[in-house]
Design an enzyme around this catalytic site. Structure first.
Site, PDB file in Angstrom:
ATOM      1  N   ARG A  48      -3.239  16.902   7.923  1.00 43.43           N
ATOM      2  CA  ARG A  48      -2.549  15.609   7.926  1.00 43.43           C
ATOM      3  C   ARG A  48      -3.254  14.603   8.837  1.00 43.43           C
ATOM      4  O   ARG A  48      -3.128  13.393   8.671  1.00 43.43           O
ATOM      5  CB  ARG A  48      -1.074  15.789   8.346  1.00 43.43           C
ATOM      6  N   TYR A  98       1.211  -8.714  -7.935  1.00 42.38           N
ATOM      7  CA  TYR A  98       1.568  -7.412  -8.515  1.00 42.38           C
ATOM      8  C   TYR A  98       3.052  -7.150  -8.232  1.00 42.38           C
ATOM      9  O   TYR A  98       3.482  -7.192  -7.075  1.00 42.38           O
ATOM     10  CB  TYR A  98       0.691  -6.307  -7.915  1.00 42.38           C
ATOM     11  N   ASP A 160      -4.989  -8.595  -0.902  1.00 41.20           N
ATOM     12  CA  ASP A 160      -5.098  -7.514  -1.874  1.00 41.20           C
ATOM     13  C   ASP A 160      -6.243  -7.896  -2.809  1.00 41.20           C
ATOM     14  O   ASP A 160      -6.137  -8.822  -3.613  1.00 41.20           O
ATOM     15  CB  ASP A 160      -3.781  -7.354  -2.642  1.00 41.20           C
ATOM     16  N   LYS A 185      -7.683   1.992  -9.164  1.00 43.71           N
ATOM     17  CA  LYS A 185      -8.259   1.107 -10.204  1.00 43.71           C
ATOM     18  C   LYS A 185      -9.779   1.242 -10.231  1.00 43.71           C
ATOM     19  O   LYS A 185     -10.280   2.299 -10.537  1.00 43.71           O
ATOM     20  CB  LYS A 185      -7.807  -0.325  -9.953  1.00 43.71           C
TER      21      LYS A 185
HETATM   22  N1  PLP Z   1      -2.180  -4.048  -5.956  1.00 40.24           N
HETATM   23  C1  PLP Z   1      -2.487  -4.420  -7.216  1.00 40.24           C
HETATM   24  C2  PLP Z   1      -3.147  -5.751  -7.442  1.00 40.24           C
HETATM   25  C3  PLP Z   1      -2.195  -3.592  -8.298  1.00 40.24           C
HETATM   26  O1  PLP Z   1      -2.506  -3.987  -9.547  1.00 40.24           O
HETATM   27  C4  PLP Z   1      -1.545  -2.344  -8.048  1.00 40.24           C
HETATM   28  C5  PLP Z   1      -1.202  -1.429  -9.164  1.00 40.24           C
HETATM   29  O2  PLP Z   1      -1.276  -1.788 -10.327  1.00 40.24           O
HETATM   30  C6  PLP Z   1      -1.245  -1.998  -6.741  1.00 40.24           C
HETATM   31  C7  PLP Z   1      -1.574  -2.861  -5.712  1.00 40.24           C
HETATM   32  C8  PLP Z   1      -0.568  -0.697  -6.414  1.00 40.24           C
HETATM   33  O3  PLP Z   1      -1.473   0.349  -6.472  1.00 40.24           O
HETATM   34  P1  PLP Z   1      -1.103   1.886  -6.747  1.00 40.24           P
HETATM   35  O4  PLP Z   1      -0.585   1.944  -8.157  1.00 40.24           O
HETATM   36  O5  PLP Z   1      -2.365   2.618  -6.505  1.00 40.24           O
HETATM   37  O6  PLP Z   1      -0.018   2.246  -5.760  1.00 40.24           O
END
Ligand code: PLP
Length: 360
Positions: A48, A98, A160, A185
């Site tokens: 961990r 998102y 992000d 992604k």
């Molecule tokens: N940020 C963006 C722009 C996303 O498109 C996503 C998921 O689609 C996330 C964060 C969240 O990521 P995760 O699905 O890996 O938790």
């Protein structure tokens, strides 16, 4: 670690973890152990808090982003770690975002932990959240201007940068305090590994994040980390090729459907900002059709594009966004462009959308 700042991202993706290579293999081993033999070494104690493959992935992602990376089990856990660490009183969110991050902040607000506020109402200790390009409308926010203004007021800027990846945009160099990605992604890139990453400029802040990850038990899985490290080796190659195809597809669709959202098109409202702060415009684009029924039907007619959520993998995906996000425009389809030949993708779109085929 050697000073790798002069190396090209293609080289960094392959070599930035070379000092951490463990064992004789050219490829990293999968370390599944949850505990380590302390009679043989003292560096690794418990899974961990320490994990050799996680260290290697963090070395690569930190080098690519120009900071210190902390790897997490998902993009959402990266977002949560940032909120938990800074504990802002107010958070400003962009209009297009998102929906999972919006839900997370809304839940924190409902529990009284934060307040959602307008950007100009933020004060010292508050946090501004940028997502650029944004999901699902590919809106672009000027990172340098917002970060500069936020800094004057003691406000933390978080970007992000999932859609841009560390290859196309460098938020830390533009003045942001924190960068997050869903590595599920493009960074992983093969639709087979969940992950998130937080990147900051200061090594001691990254250590604080690692401590919090350990306390929270937000430990990324061994196989996910290994697959992400394997995937990131080809990130620069994949992203450039996918972004070039996306630009070609966006140009083809423009004028043939009601609306195309892609920052590489001159018609995009923030095209000039995207040109300033990005190296290419990314591999995600959205279109809007007349209504939800038309969008749902078109997605079902696609043969090469798979009908699925998520993005950033080697295969092209299409999603009628309303099916997962009730706040998305009704007729919006989001495309994640993969590594297929552009002509094949455009031919598939022509038949599904009933528009004239691309010129050979
Ligand atoms: N940020 C963006 C722009 C996303 O498109 C996503 C998921 O689609 C996330 C964060 C969240 O990521 P995760 O699905 O890996 O938790």
């Amino acid at each position: 670690m050697p000073d790798d700042a002069w190396l090209d991202p293609h080289t960094l993706a392959v070599h930035a973890d070379r000092e951490l290579a463990d064992g004789p293999g050219i490829a990293p081993p999968i370390h599944a152990a949850t505990s380590y033999d302390r009679s043989r070494q003292e560096e690794f104690v418990y899974r961990r808090s320490e994990h050799p493959t996680t260290d290697r992935l963090e070395a690569v992602l930190g080098a690519l982003e120009g900071g210190h990376a902390v790897v997490l089990p998902s993009g959402m856990s990266a977002a949560m770690l940032v909120l938990r660490h800074f504990r802002p009183r107010r958070v400003a969110l962009p209009e297009d975002l998102y929906h999972g991050v919006r839900a997370l902040v809304a839940e924190e607000a409902a529990a009284g932990a934060v307040e959602i506020a307008a950007a100009d109402a933020l004060e010292d200790g508050d946090l501004i959240w940028i997502e650029t390009p944004s999901n699902p409308r590919l809106r672009v926010t000027e990172i340098a201007a917002i970060s500069h203004e936020a800094k004057q007021r003691g406000v933390t800027t978080v970007v992000d940068s999932t859609f841009a990846t560390p290859i196309l945009q460098k938020p830390l160099a533009l003045g942001a305090d924190v960068v997050i990605h869903s590595s599920t992604k493009f960074i992983g890139g093969h639709s087979d590994a969940m992950g998130g990453v937080v990147v900051v400029g200061a090594a001691d802040l990254a250590d604080e994040f690692r401590y919090r990850r350990m306390v929270d038990g937000a430990t990324p899985g061994s196989l996910d980390v290994w697959l992400t490290l394997r995937g990131v080796r080809t990130l620069p190659l994949r992203v450039h090729r996918q972004a070039e195809t996306a630009l070609e597809v966006a140009r083809y669709l423009e004028g043939r459907v009601a609306k195309v959202w892609y920052p590489g098109l001159a018609s995009h409202p923030e095209h000039a900002v995207a040109q300033l702060q990005m190296r290419h415009f990314g591999a995600i684009l959205s279109i809007e059709l007349a209504n939800g029924a038309a969008a749902e039907a078109a997605v079902k007619k696609l043969r090469l594009f798979r009908q699925a959520t998520s993005l950033g993998g080697v295969e092209s995906l299409a999603e009628w966004r309303r099916s997962v996000n009730p706040a998305a425009p009704e007729g919006l389809i989001r495309f994640s462009i993969g590594l297929e030949a552009p002509g094949d993708l455009m031919a598939d779109l022509a038949q599904a959308l009933d528009i004239d085929p691309p010129r050979p």
